[in-house]
Scaffold this motif. Structure first.
Motif, mmCIF file in Angstrom:
data_model
loop_
_atom_site.group_PDB
_atom_site.id
_atom_site.type_symbol
_atom_site.label_atom_id
_atom_site.label_comp_id
_atom_site.label_asym_id
_atom_site.label_seq_id
_atom_site.Cartn_x
_atom_site.Cartn_y
_atom_site.Cartn_z
ATOM 1 N N ARG A 1 0.808 -1.231 0.000
ATOM 2 C CA ARG A 1 0.000 0.000 0.000
ATOM 3 C C ARG A 1 0.836 1.274 0.000
ATOM 4 O O ARG A 1 0.313 2.359 -0.237
ATOM 5 C CB ARG A 1 -0.925 0.017 1.232
ATOM 6 C CG ARG A 1 -1.688 -1.288 1.425
ATOM 7 C CD ARG A 1 -2.650 -1.530 0.275
ATOM 8 N NE ARG A 1 -3.846 -0.721 0.367
ATOM 9 C CZ ARG A 1 -5.041 -1.198 0.710
ATOM 10 N NH1 ARG A 1 -5.210 -2.486 0.988
ATOM 11 N NH2 ARG A 1 -6.081 -0.399 0.771
ATOM 12 N N GLY A 2 2.108 1.126 0.323
ATOM 13 C CA GLY A 2 2.987 2.292 0.293
ATOM 14 C C GLY A 2 4.292 1.896 -0.377
ATOM 15 O O GLY A 2 4.762 0.767 -0.216
ATOM 16 N N LEU A 3 4.886 2.820 -1.178
ATOM 17 C CA LEU A 3 6.072 2.433 -1.953
ATOM 18 C C LEU A 3 7.079 3.561 -1.990
ATOM 19 O O LEU A 3 6.719 4.729 -2.158
ATOM 20 C CB LEU A 3 5.653 2.078 -3.385
ATOM 21 C CG LEU A 3 6.754 1.522 -4.302
ATOM 22 C CD1 LEU A 3 7.141 0.105 -3.884
ATOM 23 C CD2 LEU A 3 6.302 1.541 -5.765
ATOM 24 N N LEU A 4 8.339 3.177 -1.826
ATOM 25 C CA LEU A 4 9.452 4.101 -2.025
ATOM 26 C C LEU A 4 10.190 3.674 -3.280
ATOM 27 O O LEU A 4 10.663 2.544 -3.369
ATOM 28 C CB LEU A 4 10.401 4.045 -0.812
ATOM 29 C CG LEU A 4 11.709 4.827 -0.955
ATOM 30 C CD1 LEU A 4 11.447 6.337 -1.016
ATOM 31 C CD2 LEU A 4 12.665 4.494 0.190
ATOM 32 N N VAL A 5 10.242 4.573 -4.268
ATOM 33 C CA VAL A 5 10.948 4.293 -5.516
ATOM 34 C C VAL A 5 12.243 5.090 -5.522
ATOM 35 O O VAL A 5 12.237 6.289 -5.234
ATOM 36 C CB VAL A 5 10.090 4.687 -6.738
ATOM 37 C CG1 VAL A 5 10.875 4.488 -8.039
ATOM 38 C CG2 VAL A 5 8.794 3.898 -6.777
ATOM 39 N N MET A 6 13.338 4.398 -5.855
ATOM 40 C CA MET A 6 14.619 5.105 -5.924
ATOM 41 C C MET A 6 15.316 4.770 -7.234
ATOM 42 O O MET A 6 15.652 3.619 -7.488
ATOM 43 C CB MET A 6 15.500 4.717 -4.733
ATOM 44 C CG MET A 6 16.813 5.499 -4.663
ATOM 45 S SD MET A 6 17.740 5.167 -3.133
ATOM 46 C CE MET A 6 16.888 6.238 -1.974
ATOM 47 N N GLY A 7 15.475 5.781 -8.078
ATOM 48 C CA GLY A 7 16.253 5.590 -9.310
ATOM 49 C C GLY A 7 15.587 4.682 -10.315
ATOM 50 O O GLY A 7 16.254 3.903 -10.984
ATOM 51 N N SER A 8 14.264 4.767 -10.436
ATOM 52 C CA SER A 8 13.578 3.940 -11.418
ATOM 53 C C SER A 8 12.336 4.677 -11.897
ATOM 54 O O SER A 8 11.773 5.487 -11.166
ATOM 55 C CB SER A 8 13.192 2.592 -10.795
ATOM 56 O OG SER A 8 12.640 1.750 -11.785
ATOM 57 N N ASN A 9 11.909 4.353 -13.117
ATOM 58 C CA ASN A 9 10.782 5.060 -13.721
ATOM 59 C C ASN A 9 9.817 4.041 -14.331
ATOM 60 O O ASN A 9 9.651 3.978 -15.553
ATOM 61 C CB ASN A 9 11.319 6.031 -14.785
ATOM 62 C CG ASN A 9 10.233 6.945 -15.341
ATOM 63 O OD1 ASN A 9 9.115 7.005 -14.808
ATOM 64 N ND2 ASN A 9 10.553 7.631 -16.424
ATOM 65 N N PRO A 10 9.174 3.233 -13.488
ATOM 66 C CA PRO A 10 8.368 2.116 -14.012
ATOM 67 C C PRO A 10 7.171 2.541 -14.856
ATOM 68 O O PRO A 10 6.683 1.738 -15.645
ATOM 69 C CB PRO A 10 7.915 1.367 -12.744
ATOM 70 C CG PRO A 10 8.138 2.298 -11.613
ATOM 71 C CD PRO A 10 9.249 3.206 -12.023
ATOM 72 N N VAL A 11 6.727 3.770 -14.741
ATOM 73 C CA VAL A 11 5.610 4.210 -15.593
ATOM 74 C C VAL A 11 5.984 4.077 -17.076
ATOM 75 O O VAL A 11 5.140 3.791 -17.923
ATOM 76 C CB VAL A 11 5.211 5.673 -15.272
ATOM 77 C CG1 VAL A 11 4.308 6.259 -16.355
ATOM 78 C CG2 VAL A 11 4.521 5.731 -13.919
ATOM 79 N N VAL A 12 7.263 4.231 -17.361
ATOM 80 C CA VAL A 12 7.716 4.085 -18.743
ATOM 81 C C VAL A 12 8.336 2.712 -18.992
ATOM 82 O O VAL A 12 8.157 2.121 -20.050
ATOM 83 C CB VAL A 12 8.732 5.199 -19.102
ATOM 84 C CG1 VAL A 12 9.318 4.991 -20.499
ATOM 85 C CG2 VAL A 12 8.052 6.558 -19.027
ATOM 86 N N SER A 13 9.048 2.179 -17.994
ATOM 87 C CA SER A 13 9.894 1.017 -18.265
ATOM 88 C C SER A 13 9.272 -0.319 -17.916
ATOM 89 O O SER A 13 9.785 -1.355 -18.321
ATOM 90 C CB SER A 13 11.234 1.167 -17.543
ATOM 91 O OG SER A 13 11.031 1.195 -16.143
ATOM 92 N N ALA A 14 8.175 -0.341 -17.179
ATOM 93 C CA ALA A 14 7.590 -1.633 -16.799
ATOM 94 C C ALA A 14 6.712 -2.159 -17.935
ATOM 95 O O ALA A 14 6.175 -1.383 -18.723
ATOM 96 C CB ALA A 14 6.771 -1.488 -15.525
#
Lengths: 718, 406
Positions: free
Chosen positions: A404-417
């Protein structure tokens, strides 16, 4: 080290910091010269991997340091739903409260961490530690899962250890025959191309396997152009011909391998005429490939994302490794299998604990001794360490439900997933999202809190290149005001989560801890120091002691399996998860272009690169273009079962008529990953980026305006 | 999951592929192959390579994914209602799901004097020197007989006969092929292609007698020659019978399962009996009997998926003939006899290089094609045919390799 050199003959003596490129896994050596306005990239000819050569991305790397393109203060989403600038204390408080809030309501594993293969070893290490002992969640994984996880799994199965290349890249120039499978390194890591050129100049041969006639394929002695998703069958067919041609190195197979009987049976089930029908590669071409490879005194197979990013990626890589093993082309000088890792720290990023099932040094989260060792270094009870969590796509798919909560570091999954529209929805459904990044990426735009990160050139840290060479990026400038290093961010967050100690902000202090955590492990960094890296142009792991020379070449005496033997993979061809049919009659394959990098978050902010590669496009064969009635630059709508993307046509004979190609660097309407299939490899959990079924048609008129502009730009650029 | 006992009657290529693909999907599946040959499953498509000595007989074994394989274990009766197999050794085996993968038998040509005549008369054992070419045992026996032989005659000029002839020639024997039809591989080729193939074989030391029939054999217990219907005599101490195959359907028919030319299956590969399926050469699907390894493989994959709970459907296989006989390469597919006024035909022949290429088109669709000698575009062609794709306006593209070296 900062030293004074002659940066360029006509210029003044400038202070040059020796460092490495921020982009791909080649990690080219470069210098950053200060003086004048900002930093300038200068050559560093003595560094062995690239010997001074840089591609356009590397040459323009200093552009992304410019203030205009990046974040300069934390952003916090207000009650009105708008991101506004905030102070660091407020932002960090919000992140700590957001993550611990979902944990309080839904349990510890409801907080997730998503890292990146571009993070330095120090950051990757500390991020894993942060997840396991500050958040105490099992759910951490990273975008490297989308990169080389299939090769990593196959490496482990076959050789007992996972290092991209078991030899220095320069050895490629000395081999008798290199088979390059699904890599367009001429575009993706141009300075590496020289080794293929040298290979041919030295009398060696080059076989390129790719559904597209890429610039790399154009360099080849022989280009095999299989149907997307069939390279597993191709490798089995080649093994069949190796056996039929009497090319098996019986002595090597007997002395240094196990499992050949089963591999041979698998090859018998894939006789050449059947493989021709599956792959479309004519038998005579297969025979020629075998003559070139097996007939040479030494040989290498190098794979990249082509064979790896499939729902059978692990088996596919295993089949190519079999070819090396059967012909005795492994564990010997100038021979072996290697993976051309993609992301800047794809290698180190997977070694130090960002992966859902691993602890630093490739230690296992389920091995009691491994847990005890790392827990000892971290000063916690081994019982406190969580177990393995969800893999990258599964983690993204679980957002809004299990996580339910996420910390993203150095990644852009909206484009790359893969299946990116779905992933975007999942991110939007989160109770809380925090993103640490240099720029306001597509993913950061969705966040509740955005934390601006210092980047390459502003902070020191190690990476490990595709050769397993640990190298040092040195800070050349200070981060701009308002920007913090990720180590500082993790320190601040950990303190707020009750861990004020154990999260140093000094990279060298983190590295010292990493050395201790990996001591005795497979990826052993115990003997590597910043000082040695500076002195020795990098140090190859494993390096268990300061007086150990490091290990440029693995497996010369034995493989890293318990019995020292390399293991043949027992594999069979199976089709891609989705095949063309009446409704979606074409294959889509995705990839990269020369002037952009990954999700483009950095490179799309560099004017020179954007001029060279302004936007997405769809490669179509002239025959297909004629059938569709479209011309160069016309807007095409590409539709799969998962989504739709619109981009201008680029008509080229370099692609198969049954296949279209899209680069994946862009978000928005032209996002290739709106289409891709998240079917996962059962072992590596790698999604099938490289093949899915699509329909292609002229885009409807209402989508015309912006696309037409993009098409014009694309047309004028190339 | 397949928490059931799967019995497969037959242990050939289709059975082996099915077993390995079921076990890939469900490692716990209980699957048993009953084969009457003494060997574990092997690749029948490689018999010619066993004959040339390229592969030792035990080197062509196929993977079965760890399935239980009962070799030398003939099934003599199937009780569909009682879900029980009766075996030649008198024992029985129960099952929940049954798969017929019984393959096919070689057709013995109507040649007089094929069998030993000294004691038993007609109907006894084949004369010494006379060989079928269907099983690994056939291939091994034939391979062993070559060193003592001086001249060979192959009866039948289809795919199997041509590959046997080429393999024998590769072992150094003078070989003659007797073929009833006007030209070689007449089911797949046209006359010009058959002639190109004949010339290519001639360069390897294989003589072809087309439009000829083997009438009888000379010799009492040992073959000494072949009498042709036109009165010629071909001396030979080795005679190979390669006159086609027919589906093995005896067990299925006796069990009351619907049989036409082959065991009749639907798109789920189900037979007329509940929980009884069939795959491979023994089947008849939508009126077609394939008898090709590629079709058997496709059927095995579909059935594996279905037995493991999937919804795959078999919609038929397109016919391909593909022959690699040393330097001789032939590919043919579909219907290669054009109907004037209905079909367009494109031909490219290069006699000096021994290549012949032909496409038959109906509008923008490929109806059939032939490649002899130069196979550079075989992949693109067969894919266009298999997927029924529209061909380019200038279909010469499909016959001339373009772009990078292949």
């Amino acid at each position: 080290m900062t030293r004074t050199v002659e940066a360029a003959p006509q210029e003044q003596r400038a202070a040059v910091t020796e460092t490495h490129c921020p982009y791909c896994a080649l990690q080219c050596g470069m210098g950053l010269a200060s003086g004048g306005v900002g930093l300038r990239v200068v050559e560093r000819p003595e560094f062995p991997v690239n010997r001074g050569a840089l591609c356009g991305k590397g040459r323009t790397a200093a552009e992304v340091l410019r203030a205009g393109v990046r974040l300069s203060a934390p952003l916090v989403r207000g009650a009105d739903g708008v991101l506004r600038e905030a102070g660091w204390d407020e932002a960090l408080d919000r992140v700590a409260a957001g993550l611990s809030g979902v944990q309080a309501r839904f349990g510890r594993d409801a907080a997730g961490v998503f890292g990146g293969g571009g993070l330095t070893n120090e950051k990757a290490y500390l991020l894993g530690k942060f997840a396991r002992i500050a958040l105490r969640t099992k759910n951490i994984d990273y975008n490297g899962r989308f990169c080389m996880s299939s090769a990593a799994a196959a490496h482990r199965k076959a050789f007992g250890i996972d290092r991209g290349l078991p030899f220095p890249l320069a050895d490629v120039a000395g081999t008798g025959c290199a088979i390059v499978v699904g890599s367009n390194l001429a575009d993706t890591m141009p300075p590496a191309l020289r080794y293929l050129t040298e290979l041919r100049d030295n009398g060696g041969s080059l076989v390129v396997v790719d559904p597209r006639r890429t610039r790399t394929a154009e360099q080849a002695t022989l280009h095999l152009q299989p149907v997307p998703g069939t390279d597993l069958a191709l490798a089995l067919g080649l093994l069949h011909l190796v056996i039929a041609g009497g090319y098996v190195d019986e002595e090597f197979v007997a002395a240094r391998t196990s499992g050949f009987e089963a591999a041979r049976a698998a090859a018998m089930a894939h006789w050449p005429e059947l493989v021709e029908r599956i792959t479309g590669v004519p038998v005579p071409s297969m025979r020629r490939a075998v003559e070139l490879f097996a007939g040479a005194a030494s040989g290498m197979v190098l794979t990249a994302r082509g064979p790896e990013q499939q729902s059978k990626g692990t088996d596919t890589v295993g089949a190519w490794i079999n070819l090396c093993l059967a012909t005795g082309k492994a564990g010997r000088r100038y021979s072996g299998y290697g993976c051309l890792t993609g992301q800047g720290n794809g290698q180190g990023g997977r070694e130090h604990g960002q992966k859902a099932d691993q602890l630093p040094g490739y230690r296992s989260l389920v091995d009691p001794a491994d847990r005890a060792h790392v827990a000892g270094v971290w000063g916690v009870d081994p019982e406190e360490l969580p177990g393995p969590g969800l893999s990258a796509y599964e983690l993204l798919d679980a957002l809004g439900s299990e996580v339910r909560g996420l910390l993203v570091m150095g990644s852009n999954p909206v484009v790359s997933a893969p299946r990116a529209a779905h992933v975007t929805e999942r991110l939007e459904s989160l109770d809380f999202l925090a993103v640490c990044d240099v720029v306001l990426s597509e993913t950061a735009l969705l966040a509740d809190v955005v934390l601006p990160s210092a980047q390459w050139a502003e902070e020191t840290g190690t990476t490990t290149n595709l050769e397993g060479r640990v190298i040092l990026r040195q800070a050349a400038v200070k981060p701009p005001p308002g920007v913090r290093t990720d180590l500082e961010t993790l320190h601040g967050l950990a303190a707020r989560l009750g861990r004020p100690a154990g999260f140093p902000v000094e990279p060298e202090a983190v590295f010292a801890e990493l050395r201790a955590a990996t001591a005795g492990a497979q990826a052993d960094y115990a003997g590597i120091s910043y000082e040695r890296i500076r002195r020795e142009d990098g140090v190859f792991w494993p390096c268990p002691a300061e007086d150990h020379a490091g290990t440029p070449r693995l497996f010369l005496d034995r493989f890293a399996t318990p019995d020292g033997r390399a293991r043949f993979a027992e594999v069979a061809h199976r089709p891609a998860a989705e095949l063309p049919d009446a409704e979606y009659p074409l294959y889509l394959t995705t990839g990269r272009v020369l002037a952009q990098y990954q999700s483009g978050a950095q490179t799309r902010r560099v004017a020179e690169l954007n001029r060279a590669a302004p936007g997405p496009f769809v490669e179509v064969h002239p025959l297909l273009a004629r059938r569709l009635g479209v011309a160069e630059g016309d807007a095409l709508a590409v539709t799969s079962r998962r989504g739709r993307a619109v981009a201008p046509a680029r008509v080229t004979e370099a692609i198969r008529p049954d296949t279209v190609f899209m680069p994946f660097h862009w978000g928005g309407e032209g996002r290739a990953n709106s289409l891709t299939n998240p079917a996962l490899d059962p072992t590596s959990r790698m999604p099938e980026f490289k093949v899915c079924a699509v329909r292609v048609e002229r885009a409807e008129a209402e989508a015309g305006a912006p696309v037409a502009a993009a098409a014009a730009a694309a047309g004028s650029a190339l | 999951m397949t928490a059931r006992r799967i019995a497969v009657v037959g242990a050939g290529m289709a059975a082996a592929r099915l077993a390995s693909q079921v076990l890939v999907r469900d490692a716990g599946a209980e699957i048993t192959l009953f084969g009457d040959e003494p060997q574990a499953p092997y690749n029948r498509a490689l018999l010619a390579d066993v004959l040339t000595g390229r592969f030792a007989p035990d080197a062509v074994r196929l993977p079965t994914g760890g399935a239980r394989v009962r070799t030398g274990c003939e099934v003599v009766d199937v009780d569909v209602a009682g879900r029980t197999l009766r075996l030649a050794d008198g024992t029985a085996a129960g099952y929940d799901t049954l798969v017929f993968a019984t393959g096919s038998n070689p057709v013995l040509p109507p040649i007089r004097n094929l069998h030993c005549t000294s004691n038993t008369g007609e109907g006894g054992e084949l004369k010494q020197g006379v060989h079928a070419f269907r099983t690994l045992a056939d291939g091994s026996r034939l391979a062993a007989a070559v060193p003592e032989a001086r001249r060979a005659v192959v009866v039948g000029g289809g795919v199997l006969g041509v590959s046997a002839a080429r393999a024998l020639a590769a072992r150094g024997l003078p070989v003659e092929v007797v073929h009833q039809a006007p030209y070689l591989m007449e089911r797949h080729l046209d006359e010009a292609a058959g002639d190109a193939l004949r010339r290519a074989l001639g360069a390897l030391g294989v003589e072809v007698y087309a439009e000829n029939r083997a009438k009888s054999l000379f010799g009492t217990d040992r073959a000494e020659g072949v009498a042709l219907a036109n009165g010629y005599r071909l001396d030979a101490d080795l005679v190979v019978l390669a006159c086609g195959v027919r589906p093995r359907v005896g067990l299925a028919r006796a069990a009351g399962v619907e049989v036409g030319t082959g065991i009749v299956v639907d798109d789920r590969l189900a037979t007329s009996a509940p929980d009884v399926f069939a795959i491979g050469d023994c089947t008849e699907h939508r009126g077609s009997v394939h008898g090709l390894a590629g079709a058997a493989w496709e059927q095995a994959d579909v059935l594996a998926d279905r037995l493991c709970g999937g919804g795959a459907v078999y919609s038929g296989s397109r016919t391909f003939a593909r022959l690699t006989a040393g330097p001789v390469e032939v590919a043919a597919f579909g219907d290669v006899d054009a109907v004037p006024g209905l079909h367009d035909v494109i031909r490219l022949a290069d006699p000096t290089r021994g290549s012949y290429k032909k496409l038959v088109l109906h509008g923008d669709r490929l109806v059939g094609g032939i490649l002899v000698g130069d196979l550079a575009t075989v992949g693109a062609l067969t894919h266009a045919y298999e997927r029924d794709e529209a061909v380019p306006e200038d279909p010469l593209h499909l016959l001339i390799a373009q772009g990078a070296p292949q």
